[in-house]
Scaffold this active site. Structure first.
Site, PDB file in Angstrom:
ATOM      1  N   ASP A 193       0.835  -1.194   0.000  1.00 43.61           N
ATOM      2  CA  ASP A 193       0.000   0.000   0.000  1.00 43.61           C
ATOM      3  C   ASP A 193       0.879   1.256   0.000  1.00 43.61           C
ATOM      4  O   ASP A 193       0.645   2.219  -0.728  1.00 43.61           O
ATOM      5  CB  ASP A 193      -0.880  -0.070   1.249  1.00 43.61           C
ATOM      6  CG  ASP A 193      -1.870   1.045   1.301  1.00 43.61           C
ATOM      7  OD1 ASP A 193      -2.702   1.120   0.362  1.00 43.61           O
ATOM      8  OD2 ASP A 193      -1.805   1.851   2.244  1.00 43.61           O
ATOM      9  N   LYS A 239       1.396   4.380  -2.892  1.00 39.15           N
ATOM     10  CA  LYS A 239       1.326   5.822  -2.628  1.00 39.15           C
ATOM     11  C   LYS A 239       2.598   6.524  -3.112  1.00 39.15           C
ATOM     12  O   LYS A 239       2.531   7.594  -3.710  1.00 39.15           O
ATOM     13  CB  LYS A 239       1.127   6.065  -1.130  1.00 39.15           C
ATOM     14  CG  LYS A 239      -0.222   5.566  -0.634  1.00 39.15           C
ATOM     15  CD  LYS A 239      -0.313   5.665   0.874  1.00 39.15           C
ATOM     16  CE  LYS A 239      -1.612   5.073   1.368  1.00 39.15           C
ATOM     17  NZ  LYS A 239      -1.600   4.849   2.815  1.00 39.15           N
TER      18      LYS A 239
END
Ligand code: ADP
Ligand code: ASP
Ligand code: MG
Length: 814
Positions: free
Chosen positions: A677, A681
């Protein structure tokens, strides 16, 4: 002296007529005459016209006549005392007998001239005015009926007669007025052979102005069924509102270009005699309405209205032979004039070898005849190409006297259309610079009117129509916030958000009309269909609603797969779904390209750090020419939480377990701990500063030993964590012993992304991070010695929904 004109709806019902009486009661001053002009009862002129059309084609017209006759009877019997009813009922009976006689001869002869039509239509105003005067008498007013044919003289141009001002004014001068109420027929007049003529549809307004001018009235009041001259047709633009003042020219321009509320020629006699015109609502007489008068400095505001003519035809004549052809335009417009074709506008596209102009839809046939007759030779010898006629078009015009002093209005006008995917076929600016007009496809008219109305800030409130995907934690929270904030948005920020559709992976609902109900329990409960995203998008887009936005609160690839469809339908996207921007670079750049091409917004602030202003800050630096030297970040709230709590006697496994129990992790905590994750980003941030990065370019140094990552189940994973406690605690001890802290940090520098665990000391800006907060620091040419830092909670439904909310509001500002 005042002239009061009451339109069809104002005399078309018992309730309306009672209001008319109260208005007259207020305005009638016993030492002055009062002139009351009446239209036919609402619907009667149309009914007489359609009956005559039926008669012409030998169809039965009796139903229509019967209904029209009934309407008069019903009003008379409800409004007047019994004793006063008989003469009126007789009058209506006789009128309809005469109408019927005329229609039978139309039917027998198969012929309907404009002269006969005028005679037929005149019954409408005669009957209504007689009813009003009798009603006023029965209420004790000194009222008399006055046939306008005795006063207004015209030529014999039936259907749209020209007023003979000299003769009319003479008649009016000789009219001996007493201090009583004269109830005058609107619309109708007489030619010099004593034949009945009419002043054109909507002509009762004109009657009032002609009388006002000839009698030197102090003011003319037009009483109708709306609160005055509105900024747009209220049937097409819900946000239309009343203008307190307009100049004569503005009112004329707006009515000429489609505002039905007043008949365009009405302004001419009023200007000549400088008589103010008030437009007022019979049903809300206390409202101020609109004052139309000579332009004074006080007529504030740039744009006074947006008007449209729905049905028009664009005619295009081109041909190389036209170059240097002497008197071409003169011949063209003379030919059109001969056939009484009214040219509404000539477009700016016209050049030496082409000319385009717009005529009313109903004039297309006449225009064709005129052009082919005049240019028969030129067309046959190919000097002029076959003229082209496009009759699926509408004209949209923005009107305002102060526009000429201000630059940039046309830019705003055209960009509002462009942004909403409305194709502009031709443009024209009136020579007076009082209006700018665009010719557009008819099926886009309603959308165009609304977006232009809202974007030129005519409307205090800008409306956005939003479709929502995802009803999970973030979706639910967003609805809660919208519900709570909608009043504030509307009152303090002039933004109105409507919901037009909701979908999740199972069900969807497409709203018939945009709604402002954000209570999911209420509005996503009934009339649900099985979800089908393509159908959801296509069916909502086909409604041609203005300012459409799609909010993606899912984490689904399937939704991302429809982004292109959305952009190509001119729909803006606001999303917290990272999947769109973090898969291939090709896809990321395609979305950016499509959004730009279609002039819509694509906002995804919540892709990184939830509601924290990270992407916005980065974009601002980037756009303003700053050079990004380094980005350092902690963008995993989960890992932050775990490291911040991995102190003292706690084992790593215990801390992870607590984090999971508190709901801070994905169902499988490894989805956070493997850094996926976080990588997504960082990847998005890299792309935002123009680096064409792929996931394979992100170097992530696994913190978890391979055995933990590979464990077959979650319990097995925890077992592995326990087994590896010495490995984890070696980090912890190293940190604690030197007064430092463990941090998983992403670094973007020299075009490369690295994510790894670092042990930072008290001087490091990330040392003091607590709880599950995110932090990001930008080192740039401008922020070199002290980097720009953004810090705060970077996860959770509440802040994410708030970030989506903020993006939605940003769409409204773009
Ligand atoms: P009347 O019978 O009173 O003469 P009309 O039907 O001729 O009334 O004109 C009033 C109607 O004009 C309104 O009901 C409204 O629907 C329509 N209209 C169109 N454009 C405008 C506008 N810009 N402002 C006000 N009304 C408008
Ligand atoms: N009754 C006429 C019409 O409907 C005139 C008017 O209402 O002004 O056109
Ligand atoms: Mg009217």
């Amino acid at each position: 002296m005042k002239i009061l004109k009451f339109g069809g709806t104002s005399v078309g019902s018992v309730e309306a007529l009672r209001n008319v009486k109260s208005i007259i009661e207020k305005e009638f001053n016993k030492d002055k005459p009062l002139i009351v002009v009446c239209s036919a009862l609402s619907g009667i002129t149309n009914a007489l016209l359609s009956a005559s059309q039926k008669a012409l084609i030998q169809n039965d017209f009796s139903e229509i006549l019967k209904a029209a006759e009934e309407k008069h009877y019903q009003i008379i019997s409800e409004l007047l005392p019994r004793t006063a009813q008989n003469p009126l009922l007789m009058m209506v009976k006789v009128s309809f007998n005469e109408i019927e006689d005329v229609l039978f001869s139309v039917k027998n002869l198969g012929e309907l001239s404009d002269r006969i039509k005028d005679r037929l239509l005149s019954y409408g105003e005669q009957m209504s005015s007689k009813i009003v005067s009798a009603f006023l008498q029965s209420e004790g007013f000194p009222a008399v009926f006055q046939d306008s044919r005795k006063l207004i003289a015209t030529d014999s141009h039936f259907g749209n007669a020209n007023v003979d001002s000299k003769k009319t004014n003479e008649n009016l001068k000789n009219w001996k007025l007493e201090n009583q109420i004269y109830v005058v027929t609107g619309f109708i007049a007489k030619d010099k052979n004593d034949e009945t003529t009419t002043l054109g549809r909507g002509g009762s307004d004109y009657t009032a102005a002609i009388l006002g001018s000839g009698l030197k009235a102090d003011e003319i009041q037009i009483w109708t069924d709306v609160d005055g001259f509105l900024t747009a047709d209220p049937r097409l633009v819900k946000n239309a509102f009343s203008q307190s003042e307009l100049s004569y020219q503005e009112a004329m321009e707006m009515s000429y270009f489609g505002a039905k509320v007043i008949y365009p020629p009405t302004m001419i006699p009023a200007i000549e005699s400088q008589i103010p015109i008030y437009i007022k609502n019979t049903f809300k007489p206390e409202n101020p309405g609109t004052l139309i008068h000579q332009k004074s400095e006080i007529t504030k505001g740039l744009i006074k209205g947006i008007v449209s003519i729905e049905k028009t035809c664009l005619i295009n004549i081109t041909g190389n032979g036209m170059i240097g052809m002497k008197g071409f335009s003169g011949r063209l417009f003379n030919a059109l004039a001969k056939y009484e074709v009214n040219v509404i506008l000539i477009t700016q596209a016209s050049s030496e070898h082409s000319i385009s102009f717009v005529v009313a839809f109903d004039d297309e046939k006449k225009a064709k005849t005129a052009i082919y007759e005049e240019f028969d030779f030129e067309i046959n010898s190919n000097k002029i190409d076959e003229p082209q006629f496009d009759n699926e078009l509408s004209i949209l015009s923005v009107v305002g006297e102060n526009m000429k002093k201000t630059r940039g209005i046309s830019g705003k006008f055209f960009s509002a259309l462009g942004k909403n995917g409305i194709n502009i076929i031709a443009i024209a600016q009136g020579s007076s610079e009082l209006n700018i007009s665009a010719v557009i496809e008819r099926n886009e008219l309603s959308k165009a009117l609304n977006v232009v109305h809202d974007s030129l800030l005519l409307s205090p409130v800008k409306t956005f129509n939003v479709m929502f995907a995802g009803t999970g934690n973030i979706g639910k929270e967003l609805f809660r916030q919208l519900e709570r904030e909608q009043r504030n948005l509307e009152e303090n920020h002039q933004i109105k958000i409507n919901v037009v559709g909701i979908t999740n992976s199972r069900e969807m609902k497409i709203f018939d009309n945009p709604e402002s109900d954000f209570d999911l329990n209420n509005n996503f409960n009934t009339n649900l269909q099985k979800s089908d995203l393509k159908e959801f998008i296509n069916s909502i887009s086909s409604k041609n609603l203005p300012n459409l936005v799609f909010v993606d609160n899912t984490s689904s690839e399937d939704v991302v797969a429809e982004y292109s469809l959305l952009f190509n339908n001119n729909i803006s996207i606001v999303t917290c779904n990272k999947k769109g921007n973090s898969s291939s670079y090709e896809q990321y750049s395609k979305f950016k390209r499509l959004a730009k091409k279609n002039n819509v917004s694509f906002l995804y602030e919540t892709n990184v750090g939830a509601g924290l202003p990270i992407i916005k800050t980065l974009n601002d630096l980037w756009i303003s020419g700053d050079e990004i030297l380094k980005i350092e970040a902690i963008l995993s709230g989960t890992i932050s939480y775990i490291f911040n709590n991995y102190v003292g006697d706690n084992t790593f496994a215990e801390v992870v377990r607590t984090a999971q129990e508190l709901g801070y992790t994905e169902p499988d905590p490894r989805d956070d701990l493997n850094g996926m994750d976080f990588s997504r980003k960082m990847l998005i941030l890299g792309r935002e500063i123009g680096l064409p990065l792929e996931m394979s370019n992100v170097n992530i140094k696994d913190f978890l030993p391979e055995a933990c990552l590979k464990a077959e189940s979650i319990p097995a994973f925890y077992e592995e964590l326990e087994k590896h406690e010495p490995y984890f605690s070696s980090f912890k001890n190293e940190a604690e012993n030197s007064g430092r802290k463990l941090r998983l940090i992403g670094v973007l520098e020299d075009g490369k992304i690295n994510i790894e665990v670092q042990i930072v000391d008290a001087n490091h800006p990330f040392f003091g991070l607590s709880g599950s907060d995110n932090i990001i620091s930008f080192t740039t040419s401008r922020y070199k010695n002290t980097p720009l830092v953004v810090k705060g909670p970077g996860a959770g439904a509440e802040v994410t929904a708030a970030g989506v909310f903020a993006d939605l509001v940003r769409v409204t500002a773009q």
